[in-house]
Design an enzyme around this catalytic site. Structure first.
Site, PDB file in Angstrom:
ATOM      1  N   GLN A 180       4.673  25.408  17.158  1.00  0.00           N
ATOM      2  CA  GLN A 180       4.452  25.849  15.781  1.00  0.00           C
ATOM      3  C   GLN A 180       4.987  24.771  14.851  1.00  0.00           C
ATOM      4  OE1 GLN A 180       5.347  30.041  15.016  1.00  0.00           O
ATOM      5  NE2 GLN A 180       6.449  29.462  13.170  1.00  0.00           N
ATOM      6  N   HIS A 191      20.973  26.839  11.679  1.00  0.00           N
ATOM      7  CA  HIS A 191      20.989  25.854  10.603  1.00  0.00           C
ATOM      8  C   HIS A 191      20.448  26.467   9.323  1.00  0.00           C
ATOM      9  CE1 HIS A 191      16.860  24.030   9.655  1.00  0.00           C
ATOM     10  NE2 HIS A 191      16.613  25.103  10.339  1.00  0.00           N
ATOM     11  N   TYR A 218       8.969  21.338   9.704  1.00  0.00           N
ATOM     12  CA  TYR A 218       9.696  21.323  10.963  1.00  0.00           C
ATOM     13  C   TYR A 218       8.830  21.780  12.131  1.00  0.00           C
ATOM     14  CZ  TYR A 218      11.080  25.941   8.997  1.00  0.00           C
ATOM     15  OH  TYR A 218      11.101  27.184   8.391  1.00  0.00           O
ATOM     16  N   HIS A 236      19.766  30.339   9.949  1.00  0.00           N
ATOM     17  CA  HIS A 236      18.795  31.003  10.799  1.00  0.00           C
ATOM     18  C   HIS A 236      18.976  30.576  12.250  1.00  0.00           C
ATOM     19  CE1 HIS A 236      16.098  31.234   6.975  1.00  0.00           C
ATOM     20  NE2 HIS A 236      17.011  32.181   6.996  1.00  0.00           N
ATOM     21  N   GLU A 280       6.788   6.460  12.248  1.00  0.00           N
ATOM     22  CA  GLU A 280       6.587   7.497  13.259  1.00  0.00           C
ATOM     23  C   GLU A 280       7.559   8.629  12.951  1.00  0.00           C
ATOM     24  OE1 GLU A 280       7.125   5.942  17.172  1.00  0.00           O
ATOM     25  OE2 GLU A 280       5.281   4.773  17.144  1.00  0.00           O
ATOM     26  N   ARG A 325       0.815  -1.222   0.000  1.00  0.00           N
ATOM     27  CA  ARG A 325       0.000   0.000   0.000  1.00  0.00           C
ATOM     28  C   ARG A 325       0.841   1.261   0.000  1.00  0.00           C
ATOM     29  NH1 ARG A 325      -2.783  -1.084   5.542  1.00  0.00           N
ATOM     30  NH2 ARG A 325      -0.578  -1.603   5.894  1.00  0.00           N
ATOM     31  N   ARG A 355      18.359  28.185   2.238  1.00  0.00           N
ATOM     32  CA  ARG A 355      17.605  28.860   3.293  1.00  0.00           C
ATOM     33  C   ARG A 355      18.431  28.800   4.573  1.00  0.00           C
ATOM     34  NH1 ARG A 355      12.065  29.801   2.102  1.00  0.00           N
ATOM     35  NH2 ARG A 355      11.303  28.683   0.261  1.00  0.00           N
ATOM     36  N   ASN A 391       6.065  24.403  10.789  1.00  0.00           N
ATOM     37  CA  ASN A 391       6.307  25.152   9.557  1.00  0.00           C
ATOM     38  C   ASN A 391       6.496  24.208   8.377  1.00  0.00           C
ATOM     39  OD1 ASN A 391       6.318  27.490  11.094  1.00  0.00           O
ATOM     40  ND2 ASN A 391       8.543  27.536  11.273  1.00  0.00           N
TER      41      ASN A 391
END
Length: 200
Positions: A45, A116, A129, A60, A26, A21, A57, A47
């Site tokens: 939160q 990162h 994340y 940060h 997890e 299928r 990116r 994202n």
């Protein structure tokens, strides 16, 4: 979960159960996380970003009390690079790079105080994340991902595409001179606070 070469950075290697299928896994387990890290992860939160090949990116980071992040890539693949920007840390200025993607379903956790960034290794990549705190512009800051002193192993097959904010971000040395980096001692105190169960 296993800790990488920088304290507070962990690679998660889940068991994947494929069948006719599709597959099941997890993505996050609070008991496993707590046993490995020493405290549960509060999720305030979640994202999601979609990036084209060539995009970088990052790097940060969030001022303490910070924002821990638990990063996965359910579609495509990325190289995620964690940089230790905690002044006084034994691994200050060092980095670890991991590949996350739909093939192995690995994930990455980085503790508060670490920076990162990531770049797709496929034509497009989706990154999801979990964040321990909500984001605010007043608490966030950037370090330039193309800082030559850091010499990070970004993919070299495309001209890098950065946001204006990331491209204009200070180098690590400049960020240190500006006094915006967290201290290792303050981060250790924060981790101890989380492990003790003290109010956030």
């Amino acid at each position: 979960m296993r800790e990488l070469g920088i304290g507070g950075a962990y690679l998660i290697e889940p068991k994947v159960f494929p069948d006719s299928r599709g597959l099941f896994l997890e993505v996050f387990s609070q008991p496993v996380f707590t046993e490995a890290v020493g405290h549960p992860m509060n999720v305030a939160q979640v994202n999601c970003s979609v990036s084209a090949r060539g995009t970088i990116r990052g790097l940060h980071a969030i001022h303490l009390p910070g924002q821990a992040r638990y990063v996965s890539c359910p579609n495509g693949a990325i190289r995620d690079i964690v940089v230790d920007i905690r002044e006084g840390s034994p691994t200050y200025g060092e980095h670890v790079a991991v590949e996350l993607g739909e093939d192995d379903r690995h994930a990455l956790y980085l503790a508060e105080g670490l920076a990162h960034g990531f770049a797709p290794l496929t034509e497009q990549a989706t990154v999801v994340y979990l964040c321990s705190n909500t984001w605010s512009p007043q608490s966030s800051f950037e370090v330039n991902p193309l800082d030559p002193d850091l010499d990070l192993p970004w993919p070299r097959d495309h001209e890098p595409v950065l946001s204006g904010k990331d491209r204009a971000a200070p180098s690590l040395k400049e960020a240190a001179r500006l006094g915006i980096l967290p201290s290792y001692a303050d981060c250790q105190a924060r981790y101890a606070e989380l492990a003790s169960g003290a109010p956030r």
